[in-house]
Scaffold this active site. Structure first.
Site, PDB file in Angstrom:
ATOM      1  N   ASP A 272       3.847  -3.219   0.127  1.00 10.41           N
ATOM      2  CA  ASP A 272       5.079  -3.912   0.027  1.00 10.41           C
ATOM      3  C   ASP A 272       4.847  -5.196  -0.935  1.00 10.41           C
ATOM      4  OD1 ASP A 272       7.340  -5.449   1.170  1.00 10.41           O
ATOM      5  OD2 ASP A 272       6.673  -5.359   3.410  1.00 10.41           O
ATOM      6  N   ASP A 337      15.525  -5.135   4.276  1.00  6.14           N
ATOM      7  CA  ASP A 337      15.216  -4.682   5.657  1.00  6.14           C
ATOM      8  C   ASP A 337      16.541  -4.126   6.380  1.00  6.14           C
ATOM      9  OD1 ASP A 337      12.864  -5.445   4.407  1.00  6.14           O
ATOM     10  OD2 ASP A 337      12.450  -6.606   6.337  1.00  6.14           O
TER      11      ASP A 337
HETATM   12  C1  GLA Z   1       8.792  -6.643   4.712  1.00  3.75           C
HETATM   13  C2  GLA Z   1       9.308  -5.145   4.833  1.00  3.75           C
HETATM   14  C3  GLA Z   1       9.528  -4.681   6.133  1.00  3.75           C
HETATM   15  C4  GLA Z   1       8.059  -5.116   7.009  1.00  3.75           C
HETATM   16  C5  GLA Z   1       7.925  -6.391   6.886  1.00  3.75           C
HETATM   17  C6  GLA Z   1       6.543  -6.963   7.474  1.00  3.75           C
HETATM   18  O1  GLA Z   1      10.063  -7.322   4.932  1.00  3.75           O
HETATM   19  O2  GLA Z   1      10.398  -4.723   4.088  1.00  3.75           O
HETATM   20  O3  GLA Z   1       9.647  -3.024   6.372  1.00  3.75           O
HETATM   21  O4  GLA Z   1       7.171  -4.232   6.474  1.00  3.75           O
HETATM   22  O5  GLA Z   1       8.009  -6.944   5.473  1.00  3.75           O
HETATM   23  O6  GLA Z   1       6.159  -8.283   7.230  1.00  3.75           O
END
Ligand code: GLA
Length: 509
Positions: A272, A337
């Site tokens: 990520d 997200d």
């Molecule tokens: C980002 C990702 C999410 C999750 C969070 C964890 O926002 O896009 O899917 O993994 O980090 O902190």
């Protein structure tokens, strides 16, 4: 001299020396005490020279950041302050001003960075104090193709901790979820990856090895437990120094972390971007940093004989689908997200599913994990969620508490006929063929020559919809099955589609 030039020159002559004098007691080398944990400013260098006033502020999340548009505002010793802003590469970070004001002993920084209010004082620092806070930078690899790992011939299926548990995840919960996947039959339906998202990371040892935090006492034992149940274990990291929730990332430890996970028996990595967005702002650097981990996973997997599914999470930036496979990726997020609401799910599902031709066996557009069962949508809305994801050939990563599922949730997640659409070996992404008045018809061609058809109602009242089979290339009398009702239906059937709902059909000519 033309008038404009004269006016500009006069401005410089007036502003220049005054600004220099005013900035004098704010220039120098500064170290922060106890700055807020995001983005944890550690030190700052401010200089005034022939080129004007300029500075660099160092953050534990983003390394060295130029102090943009640094200038003096206010008058007199009491009112005088410096203002500037920073850019961490994220469009959501509004260029809000940060302010530095003298506080008697040193300076105080105030303002807001993204979601975190800032208030921290800094004192003048020695060269040794400054050097101790130097932020390392590392070279990136030259572009190279990472060979495919042969995994994910169909979209990965499993469960991930983030959507339901966020940081409140631990060893016992992961084990209990693994048991629940077996008990509920969802493992046998295809949900085999048990993925720990952000929040497992602890500290690095003196040798640089990253250890889990106290909630995960023994990762190898956890992997063994998951494997013994016919499941696979996934883990999470970031190319930046910090993960999105502020845990240790793999910055400067890429190969070492890949080896650590391989020793534990990890089968899947979600990588990520998070604080890496402060370092890697361009298509080339983001691609290079994902390639670096792709190559490290390939090497570690070759050493242990356990290849690793590689999930790229950089929110769809820089046309990731066009190069995701080249860096060894098996799936790549196409969006920010998801949230557990119809508005969020529909915005992603109907409109942000990536470039369709990038998807296919070995590499998939990933519109984010499922929210089915988390309570923020109606059953019909969750039915739309999973139907859209199946039509899109999206990875199906459950995001709910699999230990306590209602019958409805289990029926939504475990529908074998819907899963078969998602997992169809042709691997073609479905597309909308008609959008009108809040009604959408989506189709997806399948390996056996049949076609999956979704009749979606985005309005908040039931509507009547029919499929125009000849227009869909299926002749006048295809045989048609309703995949949620689990029965055959007449080709000319008129379907009442509930508000925010769907009728999902599979038709054979
Ligand atoms: C980002 C990702 C999410 C999750 C969070 C964890 O926002 O896009 O899917 O993994 O980090 O902190």
């Amino acid at each position: 001299m033309n008038q404009l030039f004269r006016r500009v020159l006069a401005g410089i002559l007036l502003a220049g020396p005054a600004t220099a004098a005013m900035a004098a007691d704010l220039t120098g080398d500064w170290v922060f005490q106890a700055a807020p944990s995001f983005p944890r400013f550690s030190k700052m260098v401010i200089r005034q020279d022939a080129g004007g006033l300029h500075g660099t502020i160092t953050s534990e999340w983003y390394g060295d950041l130029p102090m943009l548009d640094l200038k003096v505002v206010g008058e007199g010793p009491a009112g005088k302050r410096l203002v500037f802003h920073i850019d961490n590469g994220n469009p959501k970070l509004k260029p809000l001003d940060l302010t530095l004001a003298p506080n008697g002993q040193g300076v105080t920084l105030t303002g807001q960075v993204w979601y975190e209010k800032q208030e921290a004082s800094a004192h003048r620092a020695t060269a040794a104090e400054m050097a101790a806070l130097d932020f390392p930078t590392y070279p990136l690899p030259a572009p190279a193709h990472v060979p495919g790992n042969g995994l994910a011939r169909t979209p990965p299926m499993g469960w991930s901790s983030w959507n339901k548990f966020a940081e409140a995840i631990d060893d016992k919960t992961v084990r209990d979820i693994a048991d629940a996947l077996v008990r509920s039959g969802l493992r046998d339906a295809g949900y085999v990856y048990v993925n720990i998202d952000d929040g497992w990371q602890g500290e690095r040892g003196p040798d640089g090895v990253l250890h889990p935090n106290a909630k995960f006492p023994d990762m190898k034992a956890l992997a063994d437990y998951v494997h013994a149940r016919g499941l696979k274990l996934g883990i999470y990291s970031s190319p930046g120094p910090k993960s999105c929730a502020g845990y240790a990332g793999s910055y400067g430890h890429v190969e070492q972390d890949a080896r650590t996970w391989a020793e534990w028996g990890v089968d899947y990595l979600k990588y990520d971007l998070c604080s890496g967005e402060g370092f890697y702002h361009t298509a080339e650097t983001v691609q290079a940093v994902y390639q670096q981990m792709g190559a490290a996973l390939a090497a570690a997997g070759a050493a242990t004989g356990r290849p690793v599914v590689y999930s790229l999470c950089e929110y769809g930036r820089f046309d990731v689908g066009a190069w995701g496979r080249d860096v060894g990726g098996n799936l790549w997020r196409t969006t920010g997200d998801i949230e557990d609401s119809y508005a969020s799910m529909a915005a992603i599902g109907f409109d942000k599913n990536g470039v369709p031709h990038h998807t296919g066996p070995g590499g998939w557009n990933d519109p984010d994990m499922l929210e089915v069962g988390n309570g923020g949508m109606t059953t019909e809305e969750y039915r739309t969620h999973i139907s859209l994801w199946a039509l899109m050939a999206a990875p199906l990563l459950m995001g709910n508490d699999a230990r306590s599922m209602t019958k409805d949730t289990l029926a939504l997640l475990g529908n074998a006929e819907v899963i078969a659409i998602d997992q169809d070996p042709l691997g073609r992404q479905g597309l909308p063929v008609r959008k009108r008045d809040g009604m959408e018809v989506w189709t997806r061609p399948l390996a056996d020559g049949s076609v999956a058809v979704g009749l979606f109602n985005r309005t908040d009242k039931p509507v009547v919809m029919t499929a125009d089979w000849p227009a869909l290339g299926l002749g006048d009398h295809p045989s048609v099955r309703d995949l949620w009702a689990h029965r055959s239906v007449a080709p000319r059937a008129v379907h009442t589609v509930p508000a925010h709902g769907v009728v999902l059909l599979r038709a054979t000519r």
